[in-house]
Design a protein around this motif. Structure first.
Motif, PDB file in Angstrom:
ATOM      1  N   MET A   1      -2.851   6.978   6.213  1.00 22.97           N
ATOM      2  CA  MET A   1      -1.396   6.871   6.201  1.00 22.97           C
ATOM      3  C   MET A   1      -0.888   6.973   4.776  1.00 22.97           C
ATOM      4  O   MET A   1      -1.469   6.414   3.857  1.00 22.97           O
ATOM      5  CB  MET A   1      -0.955   5.520   6.790  1.00 22.97           C
ATOM      6  N   LYS A   2       0.228   7.619   4.617  1.00 26.82           N
ATOM      7  CA  LYS A   2       0.758   7.763   3.277  1.00 26.82           C
ATOM      8  C   LYS A   2       1.619   6.569   2.918  1.00 26.82           C
ATOM      9  O   LYS A   2       2.120   5.844   3.760  1.00 26.82           O
ATOM     10  CB  LYS A   2       1.601   9.037   3.172  1.00 26.82           C
ATOM     11  N   THR A   3       1.839   6.377   1.649  1.00 28.72           N
ATOM     12  CA  THR A   3       2.721   5.323   1.178  1.00 28.72           C
ATOM     13  C   THR A   3       3.802   5.927   0.320  1.00 28.72           C
ATOM     14  O   THR A   3       3.643   6.988  -0.276  1.00 28.72           O
ATOM     15  CB  THR A   3       1.943   4.276   0.357  1.00 28.72           C
ATOM     16  N   SER A   4       4.927   5.244   0.225  1.00 29.90           N
ATOM     17  CA  SER A   4       6.061   5.733  -0.531  1.00 29.90           C
ATOM     18  C   SER A   4       5.981   5.266  -1.965  1.00 29.90           C
ATOM     19  O   SER A   4       5.399   4.234  -2.280  1.00 29.90           O
ATOM     20  CB  SER A   4       7.364   5.223   0.097  1.00 29.90           C
ATOM     21  N   THR A   5       6.567   6.019  -2.857  1.00 35.23           N
ATOM     22  CA  THR A   5       6.652   5.613  -4.247  1.00 35.23           C
ATOM     23  C   THR A   5       7.985   4.933  -4.472  1.00 35.23           C
ATOM     24  O   THR A   5       8.964   5.189  -3.794  1.00 35.23           O
ATOM     25  CB  THR A   5       6.532   6.835  -5.170  1.00 35.23           C
ATOM     26  N   LYS A   6       8.051   4.066  -5.479  1.00 35.51           N
ATOM     27  CA  LYS A   6       9.252   3.292  -5.715  1.00 35.51           C
ATOM     28  C   LYS A   6      10.434   4.152  -6.138  1.00 35.51           C
ATOM     29  O   LYS A   6      11.575   3.758  -5.996  1.00 35.51           O
ATOM     30  CB  LYS A   6       8.978   2.221  -6.776  1.00 35.51           C
ATOM     31  N   SER A   7      10.180   5.330  -6.701  1.00 27.68           N
ATOM     32  CA  SER A   7      11.264   6.162  -7.206  1.00 27.68           C
ATOM     33  C   SER A   7      11.974   6.933  -6.101  1.00 27.68           C
ATOM     34  O   SER A   7      13.014   7.526  -6.336  1.00 27.68           O
ATOM     35  CB  SER A   7      10.721   7.147  -8.245  1.00 27.68           C
ATOM     36  N   VAL A   8      11.444   6.948  -4.891  1.00 23.31           N
ATOM     37  CA  VAL A   8      12.010   7.711  -3.784  1.00 23.31           C
ATOM     38  C   VAL A   8      12.547   6.736  -2.740  1.00 23.31           C
ATOM     39  O   VAL A   8      11.894   5.760  -2.393  1.00 23.31           O
ATOM     40  CB  VAL A   8      10.941   8.629  -3.149  1.00 23.31           C
ATOM     41  N   GLY A 135       0.844  -0.453   5.701  1.00 25.72           N
ATOM     42  CA  GLY A 135       0.140   0.795   5.444  1.00 25.72           C
ATOM     43  C   GLY A 135       1.060   1.996   5.425  1.00 25.72           C
ATOM     44  O   GLY A 135       0.748   3.021   4.814  1.00 25.72           O
ATOM     45  N   LEU A 136       2.213   1.875   6.065  1.00 26.64           N
ATOM     46  CA  LEU A 136       3.156   2.983   6.130  1.00 26.64           C
ATOM     47  C   LEU A 136       3.949   3.134   4.838  1.00 26.64           C
ATOM     48  O   LEU A 136       4.149   4.246   4.343  1.00 26.64           O
ATOM     49  CB  LEU A 136       4.109   2.784   7.311  1.00 26.64           C
ATOM     50  N   VAL A 137       4.420   2.024   4.275  1.00 29.03           N
ATOM     51  CA  VAL A 137       5.309   2.085   3.110  1.00 29.03           C
ATOM     52  C   VAL A 137       4.646   1.649   1.815  1.00 29.03           C
ATOM     53  O   VAL A 137       5.187   1.903   0.728  1.00 29.03           O
ATOM     54  CB  VAL A 137       6.577   1.228   3.349  1.00 29.03           C
ATOM     55  N   GLY A 138       3.491   0.973   1.896  1.00 24.74           N
ATOM     56  CA  GLY A 138       2.884   0.419   0.695  1.00 24.74           C
ATOM     57  C   GLY A 138       3.345  -1.011   0.487  1.00 24.74           C
ATOM     58  O   GLY A 138       4.516  -1.350   0.690  1.00 24.74           O
TER      59      GLY A 138
END
Length: 433
Positions: A1-8, A135-138
């Motif tokens: 699963m990918k996670t999002s970065t804080k800048s987005v 796991g989805l967002v970090g």
């Protein structure tokens, strides 16, 4: 699963946006059911106070019965398939109420059965959901993600009851339930497009044999019992759930039979109260930064007791009475999402992935078990003492959790990460349990 970065922005993350959209629609349907299901029992089937208490208890009882075991299962399996299956079953079960009503075969026993099935599937869905989101967002964006999801829930709580009250006035309570059944269908389809997740890694020592179910349960309980803040937050959550459920077991009966308020007025009262929950969800991050996490939690749990104390002293069905009840409900529900968002985020940050399902299950089992007991208590008190006296007892009890947190180490916590060193601590010794 990918996670999002804080800048987005999380809303620019397709997976989170899809999750948020599906949940928003599903939560709107759930809030319609929150009004329509008990009104089906009261208006269509002439439910007694005891039957109303049993109905409320059956929606929460499955957490007490199955929650710990479901937590173990979630720490050994992928979470997304469980989310999909739970929503599909909820849709089918809820659709039975309007079908039985149209066939003129609906009974209070069938409503009880549907409430229990929906409650059981909610055990699977809610625990899998809380374990799937990190796991989805970090983990670094959990507070933001949980806040957005809580705002969505609060918006649904504002729009859903008012919509339900209006629809019930035109149609009937059982027919309105089809809206929630359809929302679960939509959510099920949306979840099929979500990214698949892998089963959690058991631990660093993966060569060890899989522990027994009871050993796995004790691991989750031990994390809560040994962590000073989680332990007292759990105690406060249980006390809040017990007395809140006591009030809610007779809430609709109190409004309709004690005060003479109709479905439209009930929907308005619930909607205004839900607006309070929305305000709390919107302000939780700001309040935590301004007051500190601990003091915010203490103050947030004062409000439900105060609100329902006011409710217990309202008489009649005048416009002033409806406005007073609505304002009291606003105050009562303002603090609950503040408490929920903060402690859920803390739990998700603190617990490692291979224990997260069990940690969530432990807290939810105790809290939802208390909801069941409180609903039964409300039914008993409503039958023996009366509806107004039951609301008063519940309101007085709701002041207890804030006192518990004020006297505990929770009051001194300033930031969520203050105690997160427990994440990297060695797994607890279970031999003494």
């Amino acid at each position: 699963m990918k996670t999002s970065t804080k800048s987005v922005s999380l809303f620019r993350d397709r997976s989170f946006a899809l999750l948020w959209t599906s949940q928003s629609i599903s939560l709107l349907g759930t809030q319609i059911t929150f009004v329509a299901l008990p009104l089906t029992a009261v208006l269509v089937l002439d439910a007694t106070p005891m039957e109303s208490g049993i109905l409320a208890a059956l929606e929460q009882l499955p957490f007490l019965l199955f929650g710990l075991f479901v937590g173990v299962m979630l720490d050994r399996r992928s979470r997304r398939p469980i989310l999909i299956a739970a929503n599909a079953v909820r849709s089918v079960a809820l659709a039975w109420i309007p079908i039985a009503y149209w066939l003129d075969i609906l009974t209070i026993g069938q409503v009880f059965a549907v409430a229990f099935v929906i409650g059981t599937m909610s055990v699977f869905f809610d625990l899998a959901y809380q374990s799937y989101v990190p796991g989805l967002v970090g983990r670094e964006r959990l507070m933001e993600a949980n806040g957005k999801l809580q705002v969505s829930e609060s918006v649904a709580e504002v729009a859903g009851p008012g919509t339900a009250g209006a629809l019930i006035s035109v149609l009937s309570a059982p027919v309105v339930l089809i809206a929630d059944a359809m929302s679960y269908v939509f959510s099920t389809v949306a979840l099929m497009w979500m990214p698949a997740d892998e089963p959690p890694a058991r631990s660093v020592e993966s060569d060890k044999p899989t522990p027994s179910v009871w050993t796995s349960i004790r691991e989750g309980v031990s994390v809560i019992s040994r962590h000073p803040v989680l332990r007292w937050c759990t105690v406060a959550a249980v006390a809040t759930a017990l007395f809140y459920s006591t009030v809610m077991a007779v809430f609709f009966l109190f409004l309709i039979r004690e005060s003479g308020i109709g479905p439209t007025g009930v929907g308005l009262i619930i909607a205004v109260g839900s607006a309070g929950a929305l305000c709390g969800a919107l302000l939780v991050d700001r309040l935590s930064r301004w007051l500190g996490v601990g003091l915010t939690l203490v103050l947030s749990l004062v409000l439900p007791g105060v609100g329902y104390l006011v409710l217990s002293n309202v008489h009649g069905n005048s416009a002033a009475a409806v406005a007073t009840v609505a304002a009291a409900n606003f105050v009562a529900l303002f603090g609950i999402p503040v408490f929920d968002v903060t402690v859920i985020s803390f739990r998700q940050v603190m617990a490692p992935d291979h224990l997260l399902g069990r940690v969530n299950a432990t807290v939810r089992t105790f809290a939802w078990g208390a909801l069941s007991l409180g609903a039964l208590l409300g039914g008993v008190l409503g039958t023996t003492l009366g509806l107004r006296q039951t609301v008063l007892v519940g309101a007085m009890g709701l002041l207890l959790p804030s006192l518990i947190l004020f006297l505990s180490p929770v009051r001194k916590v300033r930031q969520l990460d203050q105690y997160t060193a427990a994440v990297s601590a060695p797994e607890p010794d279970l031999s003494s349990l």
